[in-house]
Scaffold this motif. Structure first.
Motif, mmCIF file in Angstrom:
data_model
loop_
_atom_site.group_PDB
_atom_site.id
_atom_site.type_symbol
_atom_site.label_atom_id
_atom_site.label_comp_id
_atom_site.label_asym_id
_atom_site.label_seq_id
_atom_site.Cartn_x
_atom_site.Cartn_y
_atom_site.Cartn_z
ATOM 1 N N GLU A 18 0.837 -1.201 0.000
ATOM 2 C CA GLU A 18 0.000 0.000 0.000
ATOM 3 C C GLU A 18 0.873 1.253 0.000
ATOM 4 O O GLU A 18 0.607 2.213 -0.742
ATOM 5 N N HIS A 21 2.433 1.819 -3.381
ATOM 6 C CA HIS A 21 1.410 2.323 -4.306
ATOM 7 C C HIS A 21 1.177 3.818 -4.097
ATOM 8 O O HIS A 21 1.140 4.597 -5.065
ATOM 9 N N ILE A 22 1.056 4.243 -2.841
ATOM 10 C CA ILE A 22 0.809 5.660 -2.533
ATOM 11 C C ILE A 22 1.987 6.519 -2.976
ATOM 12 O O ILE A 22 1.815 7.579 -3.577
ATOM 13 N N VAL A 150 -5.086 9.954 3.439
ATOM 14 C CA VAL A 150 -3.774 9.514 2.986
ATOM 15 C C VAL A 150 -3.116 10.629 2.186
ATOM 16 O O VAL A 150 -1.924 10.901 2.319
ATOM 17 N N GLU A 168 -11.549 9.149 -0.557
ATOM 18 C CA GLU A 168 -10.530 8.218 -1.050
ATOM 19 C C GLU A 168 -11.131 6.816 -1.138
ATOM 20 O O GLU A 168 -10.693 5.885 -0.458
ATOM 21 N N TRP A 170 -11.986 3.187 -2.579
ATOM 22 C CA TRP A 170 -11.297 2.135 -3.325
ATOM 23 C C TRP A 170 -9.819 2.463 -3.574
ATOM 24 O O TRP A 170 -9.268 2.135 -4.623
ATOM 25 N N SER A 171 -9.209 3.156 -2.623
ATOM 26 C CA SER A 171 -7.786 3.508 -2.724
ATOM 27 C C SER A 171 -7.470 4.334 -3.967
ATOM 28 O O SER A 171 -6.382 4.233 -4.550
ATOM 29 N N TYR A 173 -6.734 7.995 -5.291
ATOM 30 C CA TYR A 173 -6.221 9.217 -4.670
ATOM 31 C C TYR A 173 -6.173 10.360 -5.677
ATOM 32 O O TYR A 173 -5.806 10.162 -6.842
ATOM 33 N N ASN A 190 -1.622 3.991 7.719
ATOM 34 C CA ASN A 190 -2.351 2.870 8.320
ATOM 35 C C ASN A 190 -1.464 1.955 9.160
ATOM 36 O O ASN A 190 -1.940 0.946 9.675
#
Length: 311
Positions: A18, A21-22, A150, A168, A170-171, A173, A190
């Motif tokens: 995660e 990905h961010i 996030v 935000e 389903w993730s 952004y 998180n």
């Protein structure tokens, strides 16, 4: 005949994926991002995530530290060493420079400079025209940070409005901003303190020595253990004992590291990461509860600082 084996990801694998990905989303959506790196444990984890996200190439952003001038020498030295090892650009901007410009004015010489980092950060954002600052804040640290998205939107004044944030789902952004606005991105939002230490253990990450148990002179102040006669990299001695305070030598370690006058250690004999993981699993005191005196000025102290531009 090929035999397929089922691979189970650990919770650390999920958190790391995660975070990667961010971080890639920030790099992909933003023109001039920067990764905030103080030399503390959370930002050390962020560097490892960045390595996994972008190596063998260079990071698509520089590193930056907003230095109060009253940071622990061990952490500052580690900061410089780690940036040099990675071969990445490190930008340092100091609260002391803001004081010289008159944009930061202390109420007293011994006041903590921690909250004043917001001014210096906003000045650095304007100087380099950064449109995103990637930070290591986590939701479990403090209730104001639990309200953060996030990707947290900041207006042209650097202000944070918890009631004016983007969904935000389903993730997905959204880091788009107008000129002068910016995003504060939190890839390890998180994670918990335990996750951080388990990740450090798994990845075998090096840390500043003050995270491990060591003996130092301390006094009891405001219900917390306060180190005294702390020598800075400049040679200046900070946190001198006040009249009537009894100095004792105590075995302690730091759970969180910040400006010296507001950062307290905890009693501990945990001198390895493995022991710290066990200690973290059994503690009943929150990470910042008895260790960050600037969070104890009021129940809304962190939220107010964040609205003014703090990390």
């Amino acid at each position: 005949m090929t035999t397929l084996t089922k691979q189970t990801l650990s919770h650390l694998d999920w958190l790391e994926a995660e975070a990667i990905h961010i971080m890639r989303e920030v790099a992909g959506q933003c023109e001039r991002p920067v990764l905030l790196f103080s030399g503390g444990k959370d930002s050390i984890c962020m560097l490892r995530v960045a390595e996994k996200a972008f190596r063998p190439g260079k990071f698509p952003f520089p590193l930056m530290h907003i230095d109060t001038g009253h940071n622990y020498k061990e952490v500052v030295e580690f900061r410089d060493k780690r940036a040099a090892e990675l071969g990445e650009r490190l930008i340092v901007r100091s609260v002391e420079d803001s004081m010289k410009r008159g944009t930061v004015v202390l109420k007293s010489p011994d006041e903590s400079r921690n909250k004043h980092q917001a001014v210096t950060l906003l000045e650095a954002i304007a100087e380099f025209e950064f449109d995103a600052c990637i930070g290591g804040a986590r939701r479990d640290e403090e209730k104001a940070r639990a309200k953060e998205r996030v990707m947290s939107f900041r207006d042209e004044f650097g202000s944070w409005d918890p009631k004016n944030q983007r969904p935000e789902l389903w993730s997905l952004y959204n880091a788009r901003v107008h000129k002068g606005e910016n995003i504060r991105a939190f890839p390890i939002s998180n994670w918990t303190e335990m996750d951080v230490w388990q990740y450090i253990e798994r990845e075998k990450l090096e840390l500043p020595s003050i995270y491990f148990a060591h003996t130092r002179p301390v006094v009891m102040r405001q219900g917390a253990i306060m180190p005294v006669n702390v020598e800075l990299a400049s040679g200046e001695v900070l946190n001198q004992p006040k009249a009537g305070e009894e100095i004792i030598n105590m075995e302690v370690r730091f759970r969180t590291v910040g400006d010296i006058p507001c950062t307290a250690p905890v009693p501990s004999d945990a001198d390895t990461v493995e022991k710290i993981v066990v200690e973290t699993a059994t503690t009943t005191i929150t990470e910042r509860g008895a260790t960050r005196l600037d969070d104890q000025t009021s129940e809304a102290s962190m939220e107010q600082r964040k609205k003014e531009g703090y990390f």
